[in-house]
Write a protein that holds these residues in place. Structure first.
Motif, PDB file in Angstrom:
ATOM      1  N   ARG A  81       0.829  -1.201   0.000  1.00 22.76           N
ATOM      2  CA  ARG A  81       0.000   0.000   0.000  1.00 22.76           C
ATOM      3  C   ARG A  81       0.864   1.252   0.000  1.00 22.76           C
ATOM      4  NH1 ARG A  81      -3.478   0.385   5.142  1.00 22.76           N
ATOM      5  NH2 ARG A  81      -4.599  -1.238   4.072  1.00 22.76           N
ATOM      6  N   GLU A 122      -0.235   4.903   1.040  1.00 23.97           N
ATOM      7  CA  GLU A 122      -1.378   5.627   1.582  1.00 23.97           C
ATOM      8  C   GLU A 122      -1.395   7.093   1.212  1.00 23.97           C
ATOM      9  OE1 GLU A 122      -2.912   5.034   5.452  1.00 23.97           O
ATOM     10  OE2 GLU A 122      -1.870   3.127   5.626  1.00 23.97           O
ATOM     11  N   SER A 123      -0.242   7.707   1.252  1.00 24.61           N
ATOM     12  CA  SER A 123      -0.220   9.152   1.048  1.00 24.61           C
ATOM     13  C   SER A 123       1.140   9.561   0.515  1.00 24.61           C
ATOM     14  CB  SER A 123      -0.501   9.844   2.380  1.00 24.61           C
ATOM     15  OG  SER A 123      -0.234  11.212   2.287  1.00 24.61           O
ATOM     16  N   HIS A 133      -7.206   4.445  -5.800  1.00 21.91           N
ATOM     17  CA  HIS A 133      -8.449   4.916  -5.182  1.00 21.91           C
ATOM     18  C   HIS A 133      -8.529   6.438  -5.248  1.00 21.91           C
ATOM     19  CE1 HIS A 133      -9.333   0.943  -3.344  1.00 21.91           C
ATOM     20  NE2 HIS A 133      -8.017   0.833  -3.447  1.00 21.91           N
ATOM     21  N   GLU A 147      -5.067   6.592  -2.237  1.00 18.82           N
ATOM     22  CA  GLU A 147      -4.444   5.335  -1.823  1.00 18.82           C
ATOM     23  C   GLU A 147      -4.177   4.470  -3.049  1.00 18.82           C
ATOM     24  OE1 GLU A 147      -5.231   2.195   1.625  1.00 18.82           O
ATOM     25  OE2 GLU A 147      -6.707   2.049   0.025  1.00 18.82           O
TER      26      GLU A 147
END
Length: 116
Positions: A24, A26-27, A91, A95
């Motif tokens: 992942r 995330e940011s 997303h 993300e």
């Protein structure tokens, strides 16, 4: 593989799918298209500038950035595609989830996914 930037991805076992290890992002302050290319390169341990398939072979990077960019706050959704053997989910909240490529038998190349 050596990059001059920090590691973007973190292993996310709760997101593993179809026997594939998930990672992942995330940011990040990077544009989504750039973060996607770097995350896939990191997961596959490949140079993003080598002669393999590039993001533009799969989708328009500028369109991805415009679709989920700051100008479109409130847009929700996700774009999914395959790049360099990885399944990628981008997303609308920024993300990114990158599933590792599989080997010829269909198993994730990571032993982490097999033991999870």
């Amino acid at each position: 593989m050596t990059h001059d930037i920090e590691v973007l991805t973190e292993r996310a076992p709760s997101l593993d799918r179809d026997g594939r290890a998930a990672h992942r992002v995330e940011s990040t302050d990077l544009e989504l298209s750039t973060a996607t290319v770097l995350a896939v390169a990191e997961v596959t341990d490949a140079d993003p500038l080598d002669d393999g398939p590039v993001l533009y072979d799969v989708l328009d990077p500028d369109a991805l950035d415009r679709l989920f960019g700051d100008a479109h706050d409130g847009v929700s959704g996700q774009v999914s595609f395959e790049l360099r053997g990885c399944h990628v989910d981008v997303h609308s909240d920024g993300e990114l989830v990158v599933l590792e490529p599989t080997d010829a038998s269909g198993e994730s190349r990571s032993s982490a996914a097999r033991s999870a």
